[in-house]
Design an enzyme around this catalytic site. Structure first.
Site, PDB file in Angstrom:
ATOM      1  N   ASP A 116       2.287   9.719  -4.096  1.00 41.46           N
ATOM      2  CA  ASP A 116       3.198   9.301  -5.343  1.00 41.46           C
ATOM      3  C   ASP A 116       2.649   9.413  -6.482  1.00 41.46           C
ATOM      4  O   ASP A 116       1.449   9.060  -6.668  1.00 41.46           O
ATOM      5  CB  ASP A 116       3.867   8.110  -4.961  1.00 41.46           C
ATOM      6  N   ASP A 151       4.183   8.255 -10.149  1.00 36.00           N
ATOM      7  CA  ASP A 151       4.532   6.880 -10.728  1.00 36.00           C
ATOM      8  C   ASP A 151       4.566   5.577 -10.060  1.00 36.00           C
ATOM      9  O   ASP A 151       5.222   5.380  -8.876  1.00 36.00           O
ATOM     10  CB  ASP A 151       5.805   7.037 -11.530  1.00 36.00           C
TER      11      ASP A 151
END
Length: 195
Positions: free
Chosen positions: A20, A22
């Protein structure tokens, strides 16, 4: 955005770590429009440097702000390019950056936890998903690993502490990306290298 790796590994297909963006690799500061807004978590670059010795690295990011009109896809690409270039300057190579620009209720195939992008990586980069991992700060990042037949790890950075209670029993929970890298490297069989 495509940043292709050059080595294919020998004998076996390479495994991957799907990251991922953010809240996992960089601080979650909302819908990022400019490279100047990017702040890497402490130890994140070192974590990726360790992982890339045995894994291909990919980013898989949901950017629903594009569909909502809060950020333009050109801005997302500019931020992603900065992330890629910053990592490259530190000796870390990302094989690919995958972006889903849709709302969750759009019914698209590519939003996490759907395994669309890891399956794409398997086809285009020869990734062995059964030996691969996903890492992120939302439950969907953990479920992503389950859906592609690998394993998901949950980090407590970003939104991690907020959503911890939503995780299924047995989820591997670690403090940050460095801790995730340590866990992955210590649990992978010693003879399962990509060399």
């Amino acid at each position: 955005m495509s940043i292709a790796g050059s080595d294919k590994g020998a004998g076996t297909r390479p495994a991957a770590v799907f990251l991922d963006r953010d809240g996992t690799l960089i601080e979650d500061r909302g819908h990022l429009r400019e490279p100047s807004q990017v702040v890497f978590f402490p130890r994140a670059v070192q974590a990726l440097a360790a992982l890339q010795r045995r894994f291909r690295l990919f980013i898989v990011t949901n950017q629903s702000g594009v569909a909502g009109g809060m950020v333009a896809m050109t801005e997302v690409r500019r931020v992603n390019r900065h992330v890629v270039d910053t990592l490259h300057a530190s000796g870390v190579t990302l094989a690919e950056v995958y972006v889903c620009p849709h709302h969750r209720d759009d019914g698209c195939a590519c939003i996490k936890p759907n395994s669309y992008f890891p399956q794409k990586a398997a086809r285009e980069h020869g990734i062995d998903l059964s030996r691969s991992y996903s890492v992120g700060d939302h439950p969907c990042d953990v479920e992503l690993g389950t859906r592609f037949g690998g394993q998901g790890l949950y980090v407590l950075t970003g939104h991690g502490r907020k959503h911890r209670s939503e995780l299924p029993d047995g989820t591997v929970i670690v403090e940050d990306l460095q801790s995730a890298a340590d866990w992955i490297l210590s649990h992978r069989p010693a003879d399962d290298g990509r060399e």
